[in-house]
Design an enzyme around this catalytic site. Structure first.
Site, PDB file in Angstrom:
ATOM      1  N   HIS A 183      53.183  48.097  51.224  1.00  0.00           N
ATOM      2  CA  HIS A 183      52.417  46.879  50.976  1.00  0.00           C
ATOM      3  C   HIS A 183      52.956  46.155  49.747  1.00  0.00           C
ATOM      4  O   HIS A 183      53.109  46.743  48.684  1.00  0.00           O
ATOM      5  CB  HIS A 183      50.942  47.236  50.777  1.00  0.00           C
ATOM      6  CG  HIS A 183      50.063  46.051  50.554  1.00  0.00           C
ATOM      7  ND1 HIS A 183      48.947  46.114  49.772  1.00  0.00           N
ATOM      8  CD2 HIS A 183      50.139  44.778  51.007  1.00  0.00           C
ATOM      9  CE1 HIS A 183      48.355  44.925  49.753  1.00  0.00           C
ATOM     10  NE2 HIS A 183      49.070  44.101  50.497  1.00  0.00           N
TER      11      HIS A 183
ATOM     12  N   ASP B  20      51.299  39.946  54.281  1.00  0.00           N
ATOM     13  CA  ASP B  20      50.293  40.236  53.259  1.00  0.00           C
ATOM     14  C   ASP B  20      49.188  39.180  53.282  1.00  0.00           C
ATOM     15  O   ASP B  20      49.447  37.997  53.066  1.00  0.00           O
ATOM     16  CB  ASP B  20      50.961  40.270  51.881  1.00  0.00           C
ATOM     17  CG  ASP B  20      50.112  40.924  50.820  1.00  0.00           C
ATOM     18  OD1 ASP B  20      48.890  41.059  51.029  1.00  0.00           O
ATOM     19  OD2 ASP B  20      50.671  41.305  49.781  1.00  0.00           O
TER      20      ASP B  20
ATOM     21  N   TYR C  68      67.430  33.277  44.467  1.00  0.00           N
ATOM     22  CA  TYR C  68      68.440  34.343  44.364  1.00  0.00           C
ATOM     23  C   TYR C  68      67.929  35.491  43.490  1.00  0.00           C
ATOM     24  O   TYR C  68      68.104  36.664  43.832  1.00  0.00           O
ATOM     25  CB  TYR C  68      69.749  33.805  43.785  1.00  0.00           C
ATOM     26  CG  TYR C  68      70.494  32.819  44.654  1.00  0.00           C
ATOM     27  CD1 TYR C  68      70.391  32.834  46.040  1.00  0.00           C
ATOM     28  CD2 TYR C  68      71.320  31.861  44.087  1.00  0.00           C
ATOM     29  CE1 TYR C  68      71.078  31.931  46.829  1.00  0.00           C
ATOM     30  CE2 TYR C  68      72.023  30.950  44.858  1.00  0.00           C
ATOM     31  CZ  TYR C  68      71.895  30.990  46.234  1.00  0.00           C
ATOM     32  OH  TYR C  68      72.581  30.095  47.015  1.00  0.00           O
TER      33      TYR C  68
END
Length: 149
Positions: free
Chosen positions: A23, A68, A120
């Protein structure tokens, strides 16, 4: 890989990564121009999905992967750089991602928009980066894993 109920675009390596994530862990689906090898040099696991477009891969992943629900934005996109914004560069893949995710999650989705270099840096902390065959500019997407109730 041939298993019932698992899309053929999900390789054994990708299936292992999805199952290993917990999670809150994140996975990056990276387009052809993304610096996958250098991002993964000292961080996330590199998974190859060459020749597979992100919408097809995203559809396969979301059959197995809960997003989520404890965060406002369980998915993030790389925002356009100022020059591309000024040119009004089209990003039709974003609408396609939204449709795929909303159909899979059966809820409205909000994307977090992340500046290129910040994207990035965030990718360096991901569990894995999947190098795809996606040709669309700004095709990268980060997914945050949720829970299975």
């Amino acid at each position: 890989m041939v298993l019932k109920g698992i899309s053929t675009v999900i390789s054994p390596d990708l299936l292992h990564v999805l199952a290993s994530m917990g999670h809150g862990d994140e996975i990056v689906l990276a387009d052809l121009n993304f610096p996958t090898a250098s991002i993964c040099r000292d961080g996330p696991r590199e998974i190859r999905a060459d020749g597979i477009a992100i919408p097809e891969l995203l559809t396969g992943i979301l059959q197995l992967f809960p997003l989520d629900t404890y965060v406002r934005c369980p998915a993030a996109l790389m925002n356009l750089v100022p020059d591309d914004k000024a040119k009004h560069l089209s990003t039709p893949n974003w609408d396609q991602y939204r449709t795929i995710i909303e159909n899979a999650a059966d809820t409205k989705i909000f994307f977090e928009m992340i500046e290129r270099f910040s994207f990035y840096e965030r990718a360096k902390t991901a569990f894995a980066v999947v190098a795809t065959g996606e040709k669309s500019l700004y095709g990268n997407i980060i997914l945050r894993k949720g829970i299975i109730p």
